[in-house]
Design an enzyme around this catalytic site. Structure first.
Site, PDB file in Angstrom:
ATOM      1  N   CYS A  59      35.319  34.774  47.672  1.00  0.00           N
ATOM      2  CA  CYS A  59      35.428  34.972  46.853  1.00  0.00           C
ATOM      3  C   CYS A  59      34.324  35.644  46.423  1.00  0.00           C
ATOM      4  O   CYS A  59      32.898  35.862  46.370  1.00  0.00           O
ATOM      5  CB  CYS A  59      35.415  33.816  45.951  1.00  0.00           C
ATOM      6  SG  CYS A  59      35.279  34.679  44.149  1.00  0.00           S
TER       7      CYS A  59
ATOM      8  N   CYS B 211      38.233  42.251  46.340  1.00  0.00           N
ATOM      9  CA  CYS B 211      38.486  40.740  45.652  1.00  0.00           C
ATOM     10  C   CYS B 211      39.400  40.657  46.688  1.00  0.00           C
ATOM     11  O   CYS B 211      40.659  41.576  47.167  1.00  0.00           O
ATOM     12  CB  CYS B 211      39.267  41.359  44.298  1.00  0.00           C
ATOM     13  SG  CYS B 211      39.829  39.320  43.550  1.00  0.00           S
TER      14      CYS B 211
END
Length: 272
Positions: free
Chosen positions: A78, A192
């Site tokens: 992440c 992302c």
């Protein structure tokens, strides 16, 4: 023969389903490893939370995976959590191999012919000190159009097709003109881990000639290198995955069935 440490699983952590894109790359590069994937769905999306909140959750999940699953390594799959907490994780777990992700700006510079690069990422990522330092280190080497994509990770997490389409169009329009002509953006950084899952939708708005760069393969190769260096690489046996979620494990099940290669592993509710 692998030793006791080599037999332990690798923890992979994301705020939700996005890290499955990194897990796919990890499984390709490390076919004999066992993985414990944790989706912090109860607290997602991280990209619209503050740094302190994200850091606290990241540290809590890391401790859970270490204490309950005996992991030998942790991949923070992440970008937002990496930016907020990677240094604290390494300080708190000096005996644990910790690998983070970051928007792949350096590979994008190497890949771009026009020198114009768009970066899609969460707001927390692009406003972090870590990202600012990375961006500054490449000053003068390319023109970066950095777009904070509020709501996009959440739309992907929720399977909101209409929202994904509208937000993708909005943010790519903000980035500018795509193509291979001088002055056009020829490289798109998917900053992302959720975004590789909508690559087809993104490509509708920027064309086939634009190169997409994400972090899955480099992270997998770095994880392999560090485990081999530490003598903790599993070199035999069949790999496996345990899927864990802090809420709605059925959502992780559905995402894994759709996006995780060699899926079919039921997700369990985990109380980190």
């Amino acid at each position: 023969m692998p030793g006791a440490l080599a037999d332990r699983p690798i923890g992979v952590f994301d705020s939700g389903i996005g890290g499955l894109s990194v897990l796919n790359a990890l499984r390709d590069a490390l076919p004999h490893e066992r993985f414990a994937y944790f989706a912090d769905t109860a607290h997602a999306p991280y990209g619209e939370r503050g740094d302190a909140y994200v850091a606290q959750r990241t540290r809590t999940v890391a401790r859970y995976l270490r204490d309950r699953h005996g992991i030998k390594a942790l991949v923070v799959a992440c970008n937002t959590a990496t930016a907020a907490a990677i240094h604290e994780l390494r300080a708190e777990h000096p005996n644990l191999t910790v690998v983070g992700v970051e928007p792949a700006l350096k590979p994008a510079v190497a890949a771009s012919s026009t020198g114009h690069i768009a970066v899609l990422a969460t707001r927390v990522t692009v406003e972090s000190r870590k990202f600012a330092a990375l961006h500054a280190s490449l000053a003068g080497r390319a023109d970066f159009r950095i777009i904070p994509c509020d709501g996009l990770a959440g739309a992907i997490e929720g399977g909101d097709a209409a929202g994904i389409a509208a937000l993708s169009e909005r943010y790519l329009r903000q980035a500018g003109s795509f193509g291979t002509a001088p002055g056009q953006i020829d490289t798109l950084v998917l900053g992302c881990t959720h975004y590789p899952f909508i690559a087809a939708e993104l490509r509708r708005h920027c064309g086939e000639a634009v190169r997409f760069i994400d972090t899955g393969a480099p992270v997998a190769l770095q994880t392999r290198r560090l485990l081999a260096q530490a003598g903790q690489l599993a070199t035999e046996g069949e790999g496996a995955v345990a899927l864990l979620s802090s809420a709605a494990p059925e959502a992780l099940d559905a995402a894994a069935a759709r996006w995780l290669a060699r899926s079919g592993v039921p997700a369990a509710l985990a109380g980190a």
